[in-house]
Design an enzyme around this catalytic site. Structure first.
Site, mmCIF file in Angstrom:
data_model
loop_
_atom_site.group_PDB
_atom_site.id
_atom_site.type_symbol
_atom_site.label_atom_id
_atom_site.label_comp_id
_atom_site.label_asym_id
_atom_site.label_seq_id
_atom_site.Cartn_x
_atom_site.Cartn_y
_atom_site.Cartn_z
ATOM 1 N NE ARG A 105 -0.299 -0.093 5.169
ATOM 2 C CZ ARG A 105 -1.297 -0.183 6.517
ATOM 3 N NH1 ARG A 105 -2.027 -0.348 6.083
ATOM 4 N NH2 ARG A 105 -0.396 -0.333 7.334
ATOM 5 C CB CYS A 160 5.535 9.572 -6.881
ATOM 6 S SG CYS A 160 6.005 10.740 -6.930
ATOM 7 C CG ASN A 219 -5.236 4.999 6.475
ATOM 8 O OD1 ASN A 219 -5.222 5.248 7.336
ATOM 9 N ND2 ASN A 219 -3.351 4.106 6.999
ATOM 10 C CD GLU A 220 -0.609 4.588 10.264
ATOM 11 O OE1 GLU A 220 -0.199 4.319 9.121
ATOM 12 O OE2 GLU A 220 -0.891 4.475 10.856
ATOM 13 C CD GLU A 233 -4.811 2.968 11.610
ATOM 14 O OE1 GLU A 233 -4.437 1.969 12.439
ATOM 15 O OE2 GLU A 233 -5.643 3.079 10.391
ATOM 16 C CD1 TRP A 273 1.627 -3.117 13.028
ATOM 17 C CD2 TRP A 273 3.355 -1.510 13.693
ATOM 18 N NE1 TRP A 273 1.095 -2.136 13.772
ATOM 19 C CE2 TRP A 273 1.922 -1.510 14.037
ATOM 20 C CE3 TRP A 273 5.088 -1.905 14.298
ATOM 21 C CZ2 TRP A 273 2.057 -0.302 14.849
ATOM 22 C CZ3 TRP A 273 5.068 -0.607 14.896
ATOM 23 C CH2 TRP A 273 3.312 -0.386 15.568
ATOM 24 C CD GLU A 308 -2.376 -3.880 8.883
ATOM 25 O OE1 GLU A 308 -4.168 -4.103 7.920
ATOM 26 O OE2 GLU A 308 -2.448 -3.450 9.030
ATOM 27 C CG HIS A 344 -3.143 -6.021 13.744
ATOM 28 N ND1 HIS A 344 -3.908 -4.936 14.969
ATOM 29 C CD2 HIS A 344 -2.363 -5.142 13.102
ATOM 30 C CE1 HIS A 344 -3.838 -3.960 14.986
ATOM 31 N NE2 HIS A 344 -2.085 -3.805 14.399
HETATM 32 C C1 GAL Z 1 -1.630 1.482 10.079
HETATM 33 C C2 GAL Z 1 -2.454 0.668 9.657
HETATM 34 C C3 GAL Z 1 -3.817 0.527 9.438
HETATM 35 C C4 GAL Z 1 -3.056 -0.791 10.183
HETATM 36 C C5 GAL Z 1 -2.383 -0.743 11.719
HETATM 37 C C6 GAL Z 1 -1.636 -1.530 11.885
HETATM 38 O O1 GAL Z 1 -1.170 1.537 10.693
HETATM 39 O O2 GAL Z 1 -2.950 2.684 9.156
HETATM 40 O O3 GAL Z 1 -4.646 0.507 8.264
HETATM 41 O O4 GAL Z 1 -2.196 -1.058 8.745
HETATM 42 O O5 GAL Z 1 -1.703 0.386 11.213
HETATM 43 O O6 GAL Z 1 -1.571 -2.103 13.356
#
Ligand code: GAL
Length: 681
Positions: free
Chosen positions: A117, A121, A155-156, A312, A320, A360, A363
């Protein structure tokens, strides 16, 4: 107390609660169970579609938003609001195949691939065009939908790809530089480009700081960070502008991280209606606790006191890090309630239902694969119930603090460049060490940009200002002259906004304010050095020492061993009606605690109550009641004297006063009816 106007969605009652929801990953039969369980957990807000571009536009000319309509209808029917993502953080494979130039390139010239993801650029015209078309279509499609209460743009930003080094980015950088400097002469001068024969004679010669044989011009590196933050911000702005036109009543946010060093949050927050942040504390990190409190205060401050949102977080473990330890449920609960105590009006998790597979799948989630018999689910339901009890807190505000911490991304970037006396002096470390004793002693802390108006504060604490603009130096000096107390951390005042030395002794623009002269720095390669303070306290310093000569300042702490034995470690100058303190080393906790104690006493600020060790006392003020949060954060039972605080604990309904017992990780939220006005120092 006047509450300023807020774009917070009025349709969300109480503290918003929920998580990332991914209906696109599940058959519709599962959605029905989802909303039933969301209601059971008191979920009120879900983020939908963060990575759903491919699902809603499977081919260049094929759109499918029917699934989104059905999911949003179902959520609306069940009273659950939607923070709808524009979904532009991950373009579909067809897009990248058609536009290989849109894939980012790293500093070594490697074009990154797809399958993950943020493979974008930020300067890509093809991406700009596709994102524009997507956001236009999506916004027009959902405008007026009863579930839509917030936009979640991208996102982020700056997470996986903070900067791109491709030729398109290079051209974009050149136009950014032209706008900043106007002429090549001005650029060469600002960058000190004559060093190492780097004078530019044509704009086309300017390049991103790609991998090079040796160190690259510091000012080029700093400008590339500024540019990259701005290039990402332009992506955000592009979408924001469209959304503001099509759905003017729907506030927009994007989720910061932790905070993230990649983007200058001050510049970004100005463009957001609601500030939001992703918080993933590492259970193995001893600084995680203080980092969370720091992030909470920063997010509130970025929004200038408006309610903010934890966008989040993990209910238990992430997937991760090299080692992923689950967080304890009681810790998750009290950290979330602390976020509310520091001004959050919404708590969301990643994610509602654990993914069925993919990167994920391991997670944690609010609803793990094991369903409603899991610890994750039980914790999610319990937190939802807690938040319902706190519903009336929503909309109240943390009163303005008397202590302010200056946070500066430009100094962060510049401080951590190569070519310095030590590369062990890190901005995050300085910021957290400086913030910790303020938190420990129960002071409310606002954070501000160095060029912000500081009037209204009594104490301004600056972890580091490696880079100081003339304006910042003037503001700090005026603040002290008018009676304020300023505390500044090591290796500050070294360069100006262009990363040039201001001339003369260090700390340059801060020399007069601090009343000291620094000729050299004397880093500590290993271990610590001892320090004695003027009040006889012992402390230690590590990593760094400024070699300080006193001009108008006096020494208030000295090194008692090592090669700078007898030299000043901490100084204090009298400036007008105020004072300016300087710490020339990375103080240990004892040293920072001493410095902050002295400075807060000099500033005449006091905490609301004398806080027992390991307890947070946080205050929110509503029109009719004050809410005092007591939070035990060390996992030990404690007793908190309440002095004149008395009222009802909203979490239990019990009346409290006098002294209260808090169990390990225990929380109370005391409503004091009729308490108004400036509630917290
Ligand atoms: C964030 C991201 C989410 C998910 C999450 C997992 O960095 O915005 O989509 O990947 O981490 O911890």
């Amino acid at each position: 107390m006047t509450l300023d106007t807020t774009p917070w969605p009025g349709s969300i009652a109480g503290i918003a609660y929920g998580g990332d929801y991914t209906p696109e990953q599940w058959p519709e039969s599962v959605w029905v169970e989802d909303v039933r369980l969301m209601r059971e957990a008191h979920v009120s807000l879900v983020t939908v579609g963060v990575f759903a571009w491919a699902r809603s536009q499977p081919h260049p000319d094929t759109w499918d938003l029917g699934w989104l309509d059905r999911a949003m209808d179902l959520l609306a029917d069940n009273g659950i609001a939607v923070d709808l993502a524009t979904g532009t953080a991950s373009p579909p494979p067809w897009f990248s195949r058609r536009h290989p130039d849109s894939l980012p390139v790293d500093a070594r010239g490697t074009r990154l691939g797809i399958g993950s993801r943020q493979h974008i650029c930020p300067s890509s015209p093809a991406f700009a065009e596709a994102a524009t078309a997507r956001v236009e279509r999506l916004a027009a499609h959902v405008a007026g939908h009863p579930a839509l209460v917030m936009w979640h743009i991208g996102n982020e930003y700056g997470d996986h790809v903070t900067a791109c080094y491709c030729d398109v980015s290079a051209a974009h950088f050149r136009s950014w530089l032209r706008a900043r400097y106007g002429t090549l002469d001005a650029l060469n001068e600002a960058w000190c480009a004559s060093v190492w024969s780097g004078l530019y004679g044509d704009w086309e010669e300017l390049m991103p700081p790609r991998a090079a044989p040796g160190p690259i011009l510091p000012a080029l590196q700093l400008d590339y960070r500024r540019f990259s933050s701005d290039a990402l911000l332009a992506c955000f702005e592009r979408e924001r502008t469209i959304l503001a036109r099509i759905t003017p009543d729907i506030p927009a946010t994007t989720n910061f991280m932790r905070p993230n060093p990649g983007i200058d949050h001050w510049r970004w927050a100005l463009r957001e209606d609601i500030v939001s942040c992703d918080l993933y504390p590492d259970p193995l990190d001893p600084d995680a606790e203080v980092e969370m409190a720091f992030a909470h205060d920063l997010m509130r401050s970025l929004g200038r006191g408006r309610p903010w949102l934890v966008m989040e977080q993990a209910m238990a473990a992430v997937d991760w890090r090299p080692v992923n330890i689950p967080q304890e449920a009681a810790v998750v609960r009290r950290r979330n309630l602390a976020a509310v105590g520091r001004g959050a009006d919404g708590l969301l998790f990643f994610q509602w239902r654990g993914s069925p597979g993919g990167p994920e799948m391991l997670h944690s989630a609010m609803l793990p694969p094991g369903g409603t018999t899991t610890r994750g689910w039980t914790s999610a339901v319990a937190l939802g119930a807690d938040l319902r009890r706190l519903a009336e807190v929503a909309g109240s505000r943390c009163p303005p603090a008397q202590v302010c911490l200056l946070v500066d991304w430009e100094s962060w970037w510049a401080l951590e460049q190569e070519g310095h006396p030590s590369d062990a002096l890190r901005y995050r470390d300085l910021a957290l060490r400086t913030y910790r004793p303020l938190r420990d002693r129960g002071f409310a802390v606002d954070m501000r940009h160095p060029e912000d108006d500081l009037s209204g504060y009594r104490l301004v604490v600056v972890p580091n200002l490696f880079l100081v603009s003339v304006r910042t130096a003037e503001r700090l000096t005026a603040f002290a002259r008018d009676g304020g107390i300023v505390v500044i951390g090591p290796f500050s005042g070294v360069v100006d906004a262009q990363l040039r030395l201001p001339g003369g002794h260090h700390p340059g623009q801060l020399r007069d304010l601090l009343g000291i002269a620094i000729e050299e720095w004397w880093p500590i390669p290993n271990g610590r050095v001892s320090i004695a303070t003027s009040s006889g306290d012992a402390a230690q310093g590590a990593i760094w020492r400024d070699l300080i000569d006193l001009v108008s300042a006096e020494a208030v702490a000295w090194y008692t061993d090592g090669d700078l034995e007898g030299m000043p470690a901490i100084t204090r100058a009298r400036v007008g009606d105020g004072q300016a303190w300087y710490a020339g080393t990375l103080l240990d906790d004892a040293g920072m605690a001493w410095l902050i104690r002295e400075a807060t006493e000099a500033a005449g600020v006091a905490a609301l109550v004398t806080v027992p060790p390991g307890v947070d006392v946080l205050v929110r003020q509503g029109p009719d009641a004050r809410y005092v949060f007591l939070i035990e954060r060390t996992g030990a039972e404690t007793h908190v004297p309440l002095h004149d605080i008395r009222g009802t604990d909203l979490l239990t309904g019990v009346s409290v006063g006098g002294e209260v017992r808090l169990g390990p990780n225990g929380v109370m939220v005391i409503r004091e009816v009729g308490r108004r006005g400036s509630a917290h120092p």
